[in-house]
Design a protein around this motif. Structure first.
Motif, PDB file in Angstrom:
ATOM      1  N   GLU A 163       0.819  -1.130   0.280  1.00 38.60           N
ATOM      2  CA  GLU A 163      -0.055   0.000   0.145  1.00 38.60           C
ATOM      3  C   GLU A 163       1.022   1.234   0.178  1.00 38.60           C
ATOM      4  O   GLU A 163       1.866   1.386   0.630  1.00 38.60           O
ATOM      5  N   PHE A 164       0.344   2.272  -0.784  1.00 31.97           N
ATOM      6  CA  PHE A 164       1.147   3.440  -0.804  1.00 31.97           C
ATOM      7  C   PHE A 164      -0.094   4.627  -0.623  1.00 31.97           C
ATOM      8  O   PHE A 164      -1.077   4.645  -1.268  1.00 31.97           O
ATOM      9  N   LEU A 165       0.566   5.740  -0.136  1.00 33.30           N
ATOM     10  CA  LEU A 165      -0.516   7.012  -0.082  1.00 33.30           C
ATOM     11  C   LEU A 165      -0.045   7.812  -1.075  1.00 33.30           C
ATOM     12  O   LEU A 165       1.167   8.179  -1.393  1.00 33.30           O
ATOM     13  N   PHE A 166      -1.220   8.616  -1.617  1.00 35.66           N
ATOM     14  CA  PHE A 166      -0.939   9.512  -2.883  1.00 35.66           C
ATOM     15  C   PHE A 166      -2.032  10.508  -2.638  1.00 35.66           C
ATOM     16  O   PHE A 166      -3.105  10.440  -2.271  1.00 35.66           O
ATOM     17  N   ASN A 167      -1.427  11.644  -3.234  1.00 39.95           N
ATOM     18  CA  ASN A 167      -2.493  12.768  -3.153  1.00 39.95           C
ATOM     19  C   ASN A 167      -3.559  12.364  -4.433  1.00 39.95           C
ATOM     20  O   ASN A 167      -3.097  11.973  -5.444  1.00 39.95           O
ATOM     21  N   PRO A 168      -4.521  13.149  -4.606  1.00 41.85           N
ATOM     22  CA  PRO A 168      -5.640  12.986  -5.666  1.00 41.85           C
ATOM     23  C   PRO A 168      -5.024  13.492  -6.906  1.00 41.85           C
ATOM     24  O   PRO A 168      -5.450  13.059  -8.157  1.00 41.85           O
ATOM     25  N   SER A 169      -4.000  14.542  -6.885  1.00 40.04           N
ATOM     26  CA  SER A 169      -3.627  15.237  -8.018  1.00 40.04           C
ATOM     27  C   SER A 169      -2.249  14.450  -8.498  1.00 40.04           C
ATOM     28  O   SER A 169      -1.805  14.784  -9.758  1.00 40.04           O
TER      29      SER A 169
END
Length: 123
Positions: free
Chosen positions: A24-30
């Motif tokens: 799992e990785f966290l990202f911004n919507p952009s």
């Protein structure tokens, strides 16, 4: 999934390799698909083994059975923030051409391209 808290302004991507391994990785919507591929390549998880490619440009994301083009963002896909979304990650040099029954090239020539061959109808 454990007790991982997902920030309300981030999208948690659970990426699945062909081998079945996940991370799992966290990202911004952009964040774009190309940026995600580069980030994963640069931060390749040790428990995934060696990276199957020499550059991040070859990694492709698949979402709902479709390859994502490099400039599409997570926000453009309307992925929910604060939640987990599952995508597949595969090494692939080129994206397949979009399938369309209204392809003008097929109508003009009367031929169809499937797999790696060209099939023509002779009248």
């Amino acid at each position: 999934m454990g007790s991982r808290k997902i920030p309300s302004d981030k999208i948690n991507l659970k990426l699945i390799l062909v081998s079945g391994k996940t991370k799992e990785f966290l990202f911004n919507p952009s964040t774009s698909a190309a940026e995600i591929a580069h980030n994963v390549f640069d931060n390749w998880p040790d428990d995934w083994g060696s990276c199957p490619v020499d550059k991040g440009e070859v990694l492709r994301l698949i979402y709902h059975g479709r390859f994502l083009h490099g400039n599409v963002t997570l926000g453009a896909l309307n992925l929910p923030v604060g939640r987990t979304t599952v995508m597949h990650l595969v090494p692939r040099e080129h994206l397949p051409e979009p399938a369309s029954q209204d392809d003008p090239k097929q109508k003009k020539s009367g031929s169809r391209n499937c797999c790696s061959c060209t099939c023509c109808s002779i009248v």
